[in-house]
Each structure stands twice: as structure tokens, then as C-alpha cells.
Design a protein around this motif. Structure first.
Motif, mmCIF file in Angstrom:
data_model
loop_
_atom_site.group_PDB
_atom_site.id
_atom_site.type_symbol
_atom_site.label_atom_id
_atom_site.label_comp_id
_atom_site.label_asym_id
_atom_site.label_seq_id
_atom_site.Cartn_x
_atom_site.Cartn_y
_atom_site.Cartn_z
ATOM 1 N N THR A 150 -5.300 -6.483 14.982
ATOM 2 C CA THR A 150 -4.132 -6.806 15.809
ATOM 3 C C THR A 150 -2.802 -6.742 15.054
ATOM 4 O O THR A 150 -1.777 -7.130 15.605
ATOM 5 N N TYR A 151 -2.826 -6.274 13.819
ATOM 6 C CA TYR A 151 -1.600 -6.187 13.026
ATOM 7 C C TYR A 151 -1.471 -4.805 12.406
ATOM 8 O O TYR A 151 -2.465 -4.151 12.105
ATOM 9 N N GLU A 152 -0.227 -4.410 12.204
ATOM 10 C CA GLU A 152 0.065 -3.191 11.445
ATOM 11 C C GLU A 152 0.772 -3.613 10.164
ATOM 12 O O GLU A 152 1.662 -4.470 10.197
ATOM 13 N N ILE A 153 0.384 -3.012 9.062
ATOM 14 C CA ILE A 153 0.945 -3.367 7.763
ATOM 15 C C ILE A 153 1.555 -2.121 7.141
ATOM 16 O O ILE A 153 0.924 -1.069 7.087
ATOM 17 N N ARG A 154 2.797 -2.268 6.700
ATOM 18 C CA ARG A 154 3.462 -1.169 5.994
ATOM 19 C C ARG A 154 3.984 -1.721 4.673
ATOM 20 O O ARG A 154 4.760 -2.684 4.649
ATOM 21 N N LYS A 155 3.529 -1.126 3.584
ATOM 22 C CA LYS A 155 3.988 -1.564 2.270
ATOM 23 C C LYS A 155 5.390 -1.022 2.023
ATOM 24 O O LYS A 155 5.671 0.151 2.274
ATOM 25 N N LEU A 156 6.270 -1.894 1.521
ATOM 26 C CA LEU A 156 7.630 -1.485 1.184
ATOM 27 C C LEU A 156 7.659 -1.001 -0.257
ATOM 28 O O LEU A 156 6.920 -1.497 -1.111
ATOM 29 N N GLU A 157 8.517 -0.059 -0.516
ATOM 30 C CA GLU A 157 8.614 0.522 -1.852
ATOM 31 C C GLU A 157 9.417 -0.380 -2.779
ATOM 32 O O GLU A 157 10.527 -0.806 -2.456
ATOM 33 N N THR A 158 8.827 -0.675 -3.927
ATOM 34 C CA THR A 158 9.562 -1.386 -4.972
ATOM 35 C C THR A 158 9.897 -0.375 -6.065
ATOM 36 O O THR A 158 9.191 0.610 -6.250
ATOM 37 N N THR B 291 4.444 -32.239 9.582
ATOM 38 C CA THR B 291 5.477 -31.324 9.091
ATOM 39 C C THR B 291 4.979 -30.551 7.869
ATOM 40 O O THR B 291 5.659 -29.669 7.383
ATOM 41 N N THR B 292 3.777 -30.903 7.399
ATOM 42 C CA THR B 292 3.165 -30.200 6.262
ATOM 43 C C THR B 292 1.987 -29.381 6.755
ATOM 44 O O THR B 292 1.124 -29.886 7.463
ATOM 45 N N LEU B 293 1.974 -28.113 6.394
ATOM 46 C CA LEU B 293 0.912 -27.205 6.807
ATOM 47 C C LEU B 293 0.113 -26.723 5.614
ATOM 48 O O LEU B 293 0.667 -26.504 4.536
ATOM 49 N N HIS B 294 -1.171 -26.527 5.857
ATOM 50 C CA HIS B 294 -2.076 -25.926 4.877
ATOM 51 C C HIS B 294 -2.598 -24.643 5.494
ATOM 52 O O HIS B 294 -3.201 -24.683 6.576
ATOM 53 N N ILE B 295 -2.381 -23.533 4.837
ATOM 54 C CA ILE B 295 -2.860 -22.243 5.323
ATOM 55 C C ILE B 295 -3.863 -21.717 4.306
ATOM 56 O O ILE B 295 -3.518 -21.478 3.141
ATOM 57 N N LYS B 296 -5.096 -21.558 4.760
ATOM 58 C CA LYS B 296 -6.167 -21.117 3.869
ATOM 59 C C LYS B 296 -5.882 -19.709 3.355
ATOM 60 O O LYS B 296 -5.582 -18.801 4.120
ATOM 61 N N LEU B 297 -5.975 -19.561 2.051
ATOM 62 C CA LEU B 297 -5.812 -18.246 1.446
ATOM 63 C C LEU B 297 -7.076 -17.433 1.680
ATOM 64 O O LEU B 297 -8.185 -17.933 1.496
ATOM 65 N N ALA C 135 -6.858 -13.646 10.041
ATOM 66 C CA ALA C 135 -6.726 -15.081 10.334
ATOM 67 C C ALA C 135 -5.556 -15.688 9.553
ATOM 68 O O ALA C 135 -4.835 -16.553 10.071
ATOM 69 N N PHE C 136 -5.359 -15.229 8.341
ATOM 70 C CA PHE C 136 -4.217 -15.673 7.532
ATOM 71 C C PHE C 136 -2.905 -15.297 8.216
ATOM 72 O O PHE C 136 -2.006 -16.123 8.357
ATOM 73 N N PHE C 137 -2.804 -14.035 8.676
ATOM 74 C CA PHE C 137 -1.605 -13.604 9.391
ATOM 75 C C PHE C 137 -1.373 -14.455 10.637
ATOM 76 O O PHE C 137 -0.238 -14.825 10.941
ATOM 77 N N GLU C 138 -2.438 -14.775 11.367
ATOM 78 C CA GLU C 138 -2.311 -15.612 12.571
ATOM 79 C C GLU C 138 -1.634 -16.934 12.233
ATOM 80 O O GLU C 138 -0.730 -17.374 12.942
ATOM 81 N N GLN C 139 -2.076 -17.559 11.166
ATOM 82 C CA GLN C 139 -1.516 -18.847 10.764
ATOM 83 C C GLN C 139 -0.061 -18.714 10.320
ATOM 84 O O GLN C 139 0.778 -19.552 10.666
ATOM 85 N N VAL C 140 0.252 -17.678 9.567
ATOM 86 C CA VAL C 140 1.627 -17.498 9.092
ATOM 87 C C VAL C 140 2.559 -17.170 10.261
ATOM 88 O O VAL C 140 3.667 -17.705 10.353
ATOM 89 N N PHE C 141 2.127 -16.316 11.179
ATOM 90 C CA PHE C 141 2.939 -15.996 12.353
ATOM 91 C C PHE C 141 3.184 -17.256 13.183
ATOM 92 O O PHE C 141 4.301 -17.494 13.650
ATOM 93 N N LYS C 142 2.150 -18.083 13.359
ATOM 94 C CA LYS C 142 2.295 -19.330 14.117
ATOM 95 C C LYS C 142 3.291 -20.257 13.426
ATOM 96 O O LYS C 142 4.154 -20.847 14.077
ATOM 97 N N LEU C 143 3.185 -20.381 12.104
ATOM 98 C CA LEU C 143 4.139 -21.190 11.342
ATOM 99 C C LEU C 143 5.565 -20.707 11.605
ATOM 100 O O LEU C 143 6.449 -21.500 11.933
ATOM 101 N N CYS C 144 5.785 -19.408 11.464
ATOM 102 C CA CYS C 144 7.136 -18.853 11.628
ATOM 103 C C CYS C 144 7.662 -19.055 13.047
ATOM 104 O O CYS C 144 8.821 -19.441 13.241
#
Length: 169
Positions: A20-28, A128-134, A143-152
Motif C-alpha cells: 500500500t506504499y510507494e517508496i522513492r529513495k532521494l539522492e544524497t 502523548t508518548t508513542l512507541h513504534i515497533k522497529l 506496519a511501521f509505515f502505518e504507525q508513522v503515518f498515523k502519528l503524523c
């Protein structure tokens, strides 16, 4: 977070193929992320990604960056328009289920309504404190992205809650 944790998480993101996500790496270049944002210029960046969820037309930038130039790496989540950060996460905590990112909602608006924002955030998340499993394997990145998107998304809602309701200060 230690550089090794940041590298491990960024490697899992690169290996993952979330449905359900698309990932694009940015150039460093030279270990930095050029021309991204004035707050990131010249700072050591291990990796950066644009992560999109097409179904909801939402997206964020995930940066693994030495945010304060002290060899302590952060996962900084930028809004998709790059106008602001949604989360700056550096702490890792060991819980029974494994390593978790630890993040606390602390609004710093200058309108006297931060207590209302924190109350709303606590109501949405229970704290107000969240724990997101690595994730420990690439298959757990979604599942990690789901949690981070929900946080944001809840952080943005909490920041704007005073625009929705009348609060007496």
C-alpha cells in the motif's frame, strides 16, 4: 539513535515491497541531502525517502539525518510539501517485543493553546508518548509505515484542533 540503528532501518526500507506504499529513495551527495530544505542543508544524511500512500493521496519524507550535528541520528519526518517536520525521532527504547522508537507530542505554538492540543492528542492515542515497533524484517516495514503515518496525521490534527473548536485561554 545510533548510526547502526538508522542504517538498519533504512536498509529494511530499501528491501521492503509494501503493498500500500510507494517508496522513492532521494539522492544524497557527499553524505548530505542537497537542496531539500534549509534545515537539512549540510547535515550528514545516511538516507532519505519519499513514502507515498496512493490510496489516500498522502505522503511524507523520511530522513535519517544527524539533525543536531552531534553524531546522534534522527528519523525526521517531513510533510510532503516540505513546509515543516511532523516528527523528529531519536530515542529508541527496548520493550518486551523488541526495539521501539519513542516519540512524545510536545506542541510549541505561541498561542497559549498547547494544553488543548496535548489533551486532544492524548484522547486520540491514549498518551502523548508513542512507541513504534522497529521492523526487524522487510515484511514488517508496511506496519511501521502505518504507525508513522498515523502519528503524523494525528499530530497535524492536534496542531490544528484549536482552529476547529473554540477554546477559552
Amino acid at each position: 539513535m545510533e548510526k547502526e540503528h538508522a542504517l538498519s532501518l533504512s536498509n529494511l526500507i530499501e528491501k521492503s515491497r509494501p503493498e500500500t506504499y510507494e517508496i522513492r529513495k532521494l539522492e544524497t551527495r557527499g553524505g548530505t541531502l542537497p537542496k531539500f530544505h534549509q534545515w537539512t542543508n549540510g547535515k550528514s544524511t545516511l538516507a532519505a525517502y519519499e513514502v507515498l500512500r496512493p490510496a489516500t493521496e498522502t505522503g511524507y519524507y523520511f530522513l535519517f539525518i544527524d539533525w543536531h550535528r552531534n553524531q546522534n541520528f534522527y528519523l525526521v519526518i517531513y510533510a510532503h510539501d516540505k513546509s515543516t517536520t511532523c516528527a523528529e525521532i531519536r530515542q529508541i527504547q527496548v520493550l518486551e517485543e523488541g526495539l521501539h522508537l519513542l516519540w512524545t507530542y510536545k506542541p510549541f505554538k505561541r498561542d497559549g493553546k498547547n494544553d488543548q492540543r496535548k489533551a486532544y492528542f492524548k484522547q486520540m492515542f491514549g498518551s502523548t508518548t508513542l512507541h513504534i515497533k522497529l521492523p526487524t524484517i522487510a515484511a514488517e516495514v508496511e506496519a511501521f509505515f502505518e504507525q508513522v503515518f498515523k502519528l503524523c496525521q494525528n499530530r497535524i490534527k492536534a496542531d490544528k484542533i484549536v482552529e476547529t473548536f473554540e477554546f477559552d485561554v
